[in-house]
Enzyme design. Structure first.
Site, short mmCIF file in Angstrom:
data_model
loop_
_atom_site.label_atom_id
_atom_site.label_comp_id
_atom_site.label_asym_id
_atom_site.label_seq_id
_atom_site.Cartn_x
_atom_site.Cartn_y
_atom_site.Cartn_z
N HIS A 1 -27.11 46.66 -25.34
CA HIS A 1 -26.81 46.19 -23.98
C HIS A 1 -25.84 45.01 -24.01
O HIS A 1 -24.89 44.95 -23.24
CB HIS A 1 -28.09 45.85 -23.24
N LYS B 1 -19.89 46.15 -5.36
CA LYS B 1 -20.85 45.82 -4.29
C LYS B 1 -20.25 44.67 -3.50
O LYS B 1 -19.91 43.64 -4.06
CB LYS B 1 -22.16 45.33 -4.92
N ASP C 1 -58.72 54.93 -34.05
CA ASP C 1 -58.57 53.80 -33.13
C ASP C 1 -57.12 53.65 -32.65
O ASP C 1 -56.76 52.65 -32.05
CB ASP C 1 -59.02 52.50 -33.80
N ASP D 1 -21.18 49.71 -12.35
CA ASP D 1 -20.95 48.28 -12.07
C ASP D 1 -19.84 47.79 -12.98
O ASP D 1 -19.43 48.50 -13.90
CB ASP D 1 -22.24 47.44 -12.24
#
Ligand code: R5P
Length: 287
Positions: free
Chosen positions: A124, A186, A34, A163
């Site tokens: 992160h 940016k 399963d 960035d």
């Protein structure tokens, strides 16, 4: 001490055991019909400082990690350390709208229950670690990435972060290579136009290493690479700690970048660097 590998982190666990000169446990893995997971640790962990190594991404590896903790605690161990090379859900560290979870907290609560120490690699945001009460360390693989790039022929002339959030990573790598660093900025020109370019450096005729913690869809790196090439960059090497490579990302990256390289926090075809040394050093400091 003994290192116990999870199925997602076999290579890193093996390198770690080698660097620390400690045994590596055998673990048998299988799935029931399963699809439920089964494992059996084939070493006696009684009285040991056990170090479980398992990336908690994708979701099935979280379940495997929970079973590893339970199996290890059954012996009983002297202490349990979790090395989570790539910590899944770390980017979902805020509630962006009412009704949402703080996913990085939910995962921390689940995977660190019964764990005495935690080591992560280029997580992160280190704020995620505040959800864990025990001893912890987050290490960086940027030194290892720099060592790899040092041997890249025809050489790296400049290191760029895609960035400003990754600028400190680019700085670490650039300083180790003895080259300049920058980040892609940016700028909104008007309602329809966004200009993206290196903030201060010219890349014309230069070989660039684009350095980031994670490459997921590849969108960030592909966009940056296209801009750099349009500005006359020579080779563009994409280097990251965690090669997540969501569906289709690697194909896009291969068309755009001259080389893609990642560490063994997530094992894949671009893995050429091990994070074992910084993890081993962190472990030594936690006991
Ligand atoms: C963002 O904050 C991260 O550092 C990476 O730049 C991002 O996760 C990369 O995502 P993608 O590959 O999907 O553009």
């Amino acid at each position: 001490m003994i290192v116990v590998p999870g199925s997602a982190s076999g290579a890193l666990a093996k390198s770690l055991a080698h660097h620390m000169a400690v045994p590596l446990a055998e673990v048998a893995h299988r799935r029931f019909p399963d699809d439920e997971y089964h494992l059996r640790i084939g070493a006696d962990l009684s009285g040991e400082d056990a170090v479980l190594v398992q990336t908690t991404w994708p979701d099935r590896n979280i379940v495997e990690f929970l079973l590893m903790v339970d199996a290890a605690r059954e012996f009983p161990v002297k202490s349990l350390t979790a090395v989570v090379p790539y910590y899944g859900y770390a980017r979902q560290d805020k509630k962006f709208a009412s009704g949402e979870p703080i996913s990085s907290r939910a995962i921390a609560r689940a995977i660190t229950a019964g764990v005495d120490r935690l080591v992560t690699v280029d997580i992160h945001d280190t704020l995620t670690l505040k959800w864990f009460d025990g001893k912890m360390a987050n290490v960086s693989a940027m030194g290892q990435i720099a060592a790899y790039l040092k041997n890249y022929k025809p050489g790296i002339d400049v290191v760029i972060a895609p960035d400003d959030g990754s600028m400190y990573r680019a700085k670490t790598v650039a300083e180790a290579l003895g080259v300049e660093f920058d980040f892609m900025e940016k700028k909104r020109i008007d309602g329809h136009t966004v200009e993206i370019k290196p903030k201060k450096l010219s890349v014309s005729g230069k070989n660039v290493a684009l350095v980031d913690d994670i490459i997921s869809t590849g969108g960030t790196i592909v966009q940056s690479t296209n801009v750099l090439k349009a500005q006359g960059a020579g080779k563009v090497v994409a280097a990251c700690t965690h090669g997540v490579f969501a569906a289709g990302a690697l194909q896009k990256l291969k068309v755009t970048c001259d080389l893609i390289v990642s560490t063994d926090t997530i094992e894949n075809e671009t893995t050429a660097i091990t994070a074992a040394v910084p993890v081993a050093e962190a472990l030594k400091g936690l006991y």
